[in-house]
Design a protein around this motif. Structure first.
Motif, PDB file in Angstrom:
ATOM      1  N   PRO A 206      50.293  41.152  39.350  1.00 22.06           N
ATOM      2  CA  PRO A 206      49.423  42.259  39.715  1.00 22.06           C
ATOM      3  C   PRO A 206      48.526  42.985  38.789  1.00 22.06           C
ATOM      4  O   PRO A 206      47.251  43.076  39.196  1.00 22.06           O
ATOM      5  CB  PRO A 206      50.327  43.114  40.544  1.00 22.06           C
ATOM      6  N   ARG A 207      49.036  43.106  37.519  1.00 24.25           N
ATOM      7  CA  ARG A 207      48.052  43.884  36.536  1.00 24.25           C
ATOM      8  C   ARG A 207      47.281  42.740  35.921  1.00 24.25           C
ATOM      9  O   ARG A 207      46.188  43.237  35.535  1.00 24.25           O
ATOM     10  CB  ARG A 207      49.322  44.306  35.475  1.00 24.25           C
ATOM     11  N   ALA A 208      47.735  41.588  36.008  1.00 25.35           N
ATOM     12  CA  ALA A 208      46.645  40.694  35.202  1.00 25.35           C
ATOM     13  C   ALA A 208      45.535  40.419  36.192  1.00 25.35           C
ATOM     14  O   ALA A 208      44.475  40.423  35.672  1.00 25.35           O
ATOM     15  CB  ALA A 208      47.417  39.187  35.166  1.00 25.35           C
ATOM     16  N   HIS A 209      45.834  40.428  37.628  1.00 26.23           N
ATOM     17  CA  HIS A 209      44.892  40.260  38.590  1.00 26.23           C
ATOM     18  C   HIS A 209      43.886  41.513  38.529  1.00 26.23           C
ATOM     19  O   HIS A 209      42.723  41.483  38.962  1.00 26.23           O
ATOM     20  CB  HIS A 209      45.493  39.943  40.216  1.00 26.23           C
ATOM     21  N   GLN A 210      44.540  42.727  38.460  1.00 25.36           N
ATOM     22  CA  GLN A 210      43.816  43.886  38.632  1.00 25.36           C
ATOM     23  C   GLN A 210      42.679  43.923  37.271  1.00 25.36           C
ATOM     24  O   GLN A 210      41.479  44.302  37.367  1.00 25.36           O
ATOM     25  CB  GLN A 210      44.523  45.208  38.268  1.00 25.36           C
ATOM     26  N   LEU A 211      43.235  43.328  36.007  1.00 20.67           N
ATOM     27  CA  LEU A 211      42.350  43.301  34.837  1.00 20.67           C
ATOM     28  C   LEU A 211      41.089  42.351  35.116  1.00 20.67           C
ATOM     29  O   LEU A 211      40.097  42.553  34.722  1.00 20.67           O
ATOM     30  CB  LEU A 211      43.037  43.166  33.780  1.00 20.67           C
ATOM     31  N   GLN A 212      41.453  41.217  35.627  1.00 22.48           N
ATOM     32  CA  GLN A 212      40.497  40.369  35.948  1.00 22.48           C
ATOM     33  C   GLN A 212      39.385  40.938  36.866  1.00 22.48           C
ATOM     34  O   GLN A 212      38.210  40.561  36.712  1.00 22.48           O
ATOM     35  CB  GLN A 212      41.159  38.912  36.829  1.00 22.48           C
ATOM     36  N   GLU A 213      39.720  41.616  37.905  1.00 24.28           N
ATOM     37  CA  GLU A 213      38.841  42.222  38.618  1.00 24.28           C
ATOM     38  C   GLU A 213      37.653  43.170  38.061  1.00 24.28           C
ATOM     39  O   GLU A 213      36.682  43.455  38.108  1.00 24.28           O
ATOM     40  CB  GLU A 213      39.389  43.167  40.097  1.00 24.28           C
ATOM     41  N   GLU A 214      38.654  43.983  37.111  1.00 23.04           N
ATOM     42  CA  GLU A 214      37.819  44.997  36.366  1.00 23.04           C
ATOM     43  C   GLU A 214      36.866  44.203  35.460  1.00 23.04           C
ATOM     44  O   GLU A 214      35.652  44.665  35.350  1.00 23.04           O
ATOM     45  CB  GLU A 214      38.807  45.876  35.475  1.00 23.04           C
TER      46      GLU A 214
END
Length: 267
Positions: free
Chosen positions: A129-137
């Motif tokens: 989830p953290r990786a997906h969040q950073l991708q969105e950012e």
């Protein structure tokens, strides 16, 4: 980037340690190499998913016999988050429960699962989830730079979120210009931001599903592959849009672009 060099990087990148080494050796920004690595991992997972699922019973059995999520991830060369998902589903947990655990791992009562899941999530730079969040950012940063650039040029535009709020239900680009601007001698009516490296196969997909439709609906546009692209794309791309990368914006917003080029999803 010519295709030969791109494929060399693609084959050479297997970890974030490789990103740093190749960046220093070839003077290529870490963001570009990190983007290529991420695309490689996602593609590898797609290719190996069927083979991995065929071993499902064996993998669950190995976990029950004491091997951790992370150990199994390394053994089968498969992302730790997806390994934990496989095991938890086999233990009877629903997808909804698993999503909750990923966001709140410390709520898990089983001590072993809690420890191993936290360990897995902290080591997975691609599917956690953290990786997906950073991708969105990362995607938002690219869009923010374009928005800043357009305002600096005194361009009147509507962003995708605003178009949605106004009731637009069809496919929309990230930016629709109320008045076209000239870029390289051609009128541009829309801009699409891609916070990734433009790989030929993926570009063909985007052209079919997005760029062609934008051009048909709104006129000529500009596609921005922030972290570069295979030059072979220019040989076969269709009409209705131009392609640019970070160099196009460098002279106008150098601080923003330089910071973005070093964006790497790694902790």
């Amino acid at each position: 980037m010519d295709s030969k060099l791109y494929h060399y990087f693609y084959e050479s990148l297997n970890s974030h340690e490789d990103v740093q080494k190749l960046s220093q050796k070839y003077n290529v920004c870490c963001g570009t190499l990190s983007s290529i690595l991420n695309q490689k991992v996602v593609e590898d997972v797609k290719k190996s998913h069927y083979r991995f699922k065929r071993k499902e019973e064996k993998i669950v059995g190995e976990w029950l016999n004491g091997q951790s999520f992370l150990a199994l991830s390394r053994k089968y060369n498969y992302p730790a988050t997806l390994v934990s998902t496989l095991v938890l589903e086999n233990l009877g947990h629903s997808k909804k429960e698993i999503r909750f655990y990923y966001k709140n791992p410390k709520t898990i009562e089983n001590g072993r699962i809690q420890k191993e899941l936290i360990e897995s999530l902290n080591s997975d730079y691609f599917f956690s989830p953290r990786a997906h969040q950073l991708q969105e950012e990362k995607g938002k940063i690219g869009e923010n730079i374009i928005s800043f650039w357009l305002k600096k040029k005194s361009c009147d535009f509507t962003c995708e979120d605003e178009m949605r709020a106004e009731g637009c239900t069809g496919k929309t680009p990230d930016f629709l210009l109320r008045k076209s601007i000239k870029i390289s001698g051609r009128e541009v009516c829309w801009i699409e931001s891609k916070a990734l490296f433009g790989e030929l196969k993926e570009h063909r997909h985007y052209e079919k599903k997005q760029f062609k439709e934008y051009a048909d609906c709104f006129g000529d546009g500009l596609v921005v592959y922030w972290f570069g692209y295979e030059t072979d794309i220019l040989k076969e791309k269709g009409e209705g849009y131009q392609i640019a990368d970070h160099d196009f914006f460098q002279k106008d917003v150098p601080e923003h672009v330089t910071k973005f080029l070093n964006y790497v999803i790694h902790w």
